[in-house]
Design a protein around this motif. Structure first.
Motif, mmCIF file in Angstrom:
data_model
loop_
_atom_site.group_PDB
_atom_site.id
_atom_site.type_symbol
_atom_site.label_atom_id
_atom_site.label_comp_id
_atom_site.label_asym_id
_atom_site.label_seq_id
_atom_site.Cartn_x
_atom_site.Cartn_y
_atom_site.Cartn_z
ATOM 1 N N GLU A 7 29.095 25.718 0.370
ATOM 2 C CA GLU A 7 28.566 26.149 1.664
ATOM 3 C C GLU A 7 27.206 26.801 1.437
ATOM 4 O O GLU A 7 27.041 27.611 0.534
ATOM 5 C CB GLU A 7 29.517 27.160 2.318
ATOM 6 N N LEU A 9 23.830 28.913 3.069
ATOM 7 C CA LEU A 9 23.391 29.846 4.112
ATOM 8 C C LEU A 9 21.876 29.747 4.258
ATOM 9 O O LEU A 9 21.143 29.910 3.278
ATOM 10 C CB LEU A 9 23.766 31.279 3.733
ATOM 11 N N THR A 10 21.419 29.512 5.478
ATOM 12 C CA THR A 10 19.984 29.461 5.760
ATOM 13 C C THR A 10 19.469 30.879 6.005
ATOM 14 O O THR A 10 20.250 31.835 6.084
ATOM 15 C CB THR A 10 19.710 28.597 7.002
ATOM 16 N N ASP A 13 21.130 32.545 8.894
ATOM 17 C CA ASP A 13 22.491 32.948 8.499
ATOM 18 C C ASP A 13 22.443 34.255 7.710
ATOM 19 O O ASP A 13 23.254 35.159 7.932
ATOM 20 C CB ASP A 13 23.148 31.885 7.605
ATOM 21 N N GLU A 16 21.778 37.331 9.791
ATOM 22 C CA GLU A 16 22.986 37.739 10.515
ATOM 23 C C GLU A 16 24.024 38.369 9.593
ATOM 24 O O GLU A 16 24.547 39.447 9.866
ATOM 25 C CB GLU A 16 23.585 36.513 11.220
ATOM 26 N N ILE A 17 24.314 37.718 8.479
ATOM 27 C CA ILE A 17 25.366 38.191 7.568
ATOM 28 C C ILE A 17 24.988 39.512 6.895
ATOM 29 O O ILE A 17 25.808 40.416 6.778
ATOM 30 C CB ILE A 17 25.680 37.117 6.503
ATOM 31 N N ALA A 44 17.769 27.666 1.704
ATOM 32 C CA ALA A 44 19.154 28.106 1.833
ATOM 33 C C ALA A 44 19.672 28.557 0.475
ATOM 34 O O ALA A 44 19.132 28.180 -0.571
ATOM 35 C CB ALA A 44 20.025 26.973 2.384
ATOM 36 N N ALA A 47 26.603 30.155 -0.318
ATOM 37 C CA ALA A 47 27.318 31.300 0.257
ATOM 38 C C ALA A 47 27.982 32.148 -0.827
ATOM 39 O O ALA A 47 28.163 33.362 -0.644
ATOM 40 C CB ALA A 47 28.355 30.813 1.269
#
Length: 111
Positions: A7, A9-10, A13, A16-17, A44, A47
């Motif tokens: 997975e 994450l951009t 992302d 936000e995270i 990216a 994850a």
């Protein structure tokens, strides 16, 4: 080569995270707390490089060791995600389990 089920994450992302503004997220890359790839288009990160809404703490030193050995960002990511025979799992899995010294010892031999 990393497996397709990784997975990614951009930057949105990560904003936000991590609960951090975009400028701070960029600094995490600049300071080598995170390493990313544009292999799928937008920048990216896997994850797995984030744990408990923060960059994995042991990742930075490992990134630095690998970059000092001449690894590109994509090569750093690929090495961290690939199975490492000497530890019986991927280096990122070992880091997530707290085996920082073992991973860095192996990384230092790659120079």
């Amino acid at each position: 080569m990393p497996t397709p089920e990784v997975e990614w994450l951009t930057l949105p992302d990560l904003v936000e995270i991590l609960g951090e503004p975009l400028g701070r997220v960029h600094r995490l890359f600049d300071e080598q707390h995170l390493v990313g790839s544009r292999r799928h288009g937008a920048l990216a990160v896997p994850a797995l490089f984030v744990k408990d809404a923060q960059p994995l703490g042991s990742l930075r030193g490992t990134i630095i060791v690998l970059k000092d050995a001449g690894f590109s960002d994509d090569e750093v990511i690929d090495w961290l995600l690939a199975e490492e025979e000497s530890i019986g799992r991927s280096p990122i899995a070992a880091l997530r389990d707290g085996h920082k010294s073992e991973v860095r010892r192996i990384a230092r031999t790659l120079a």
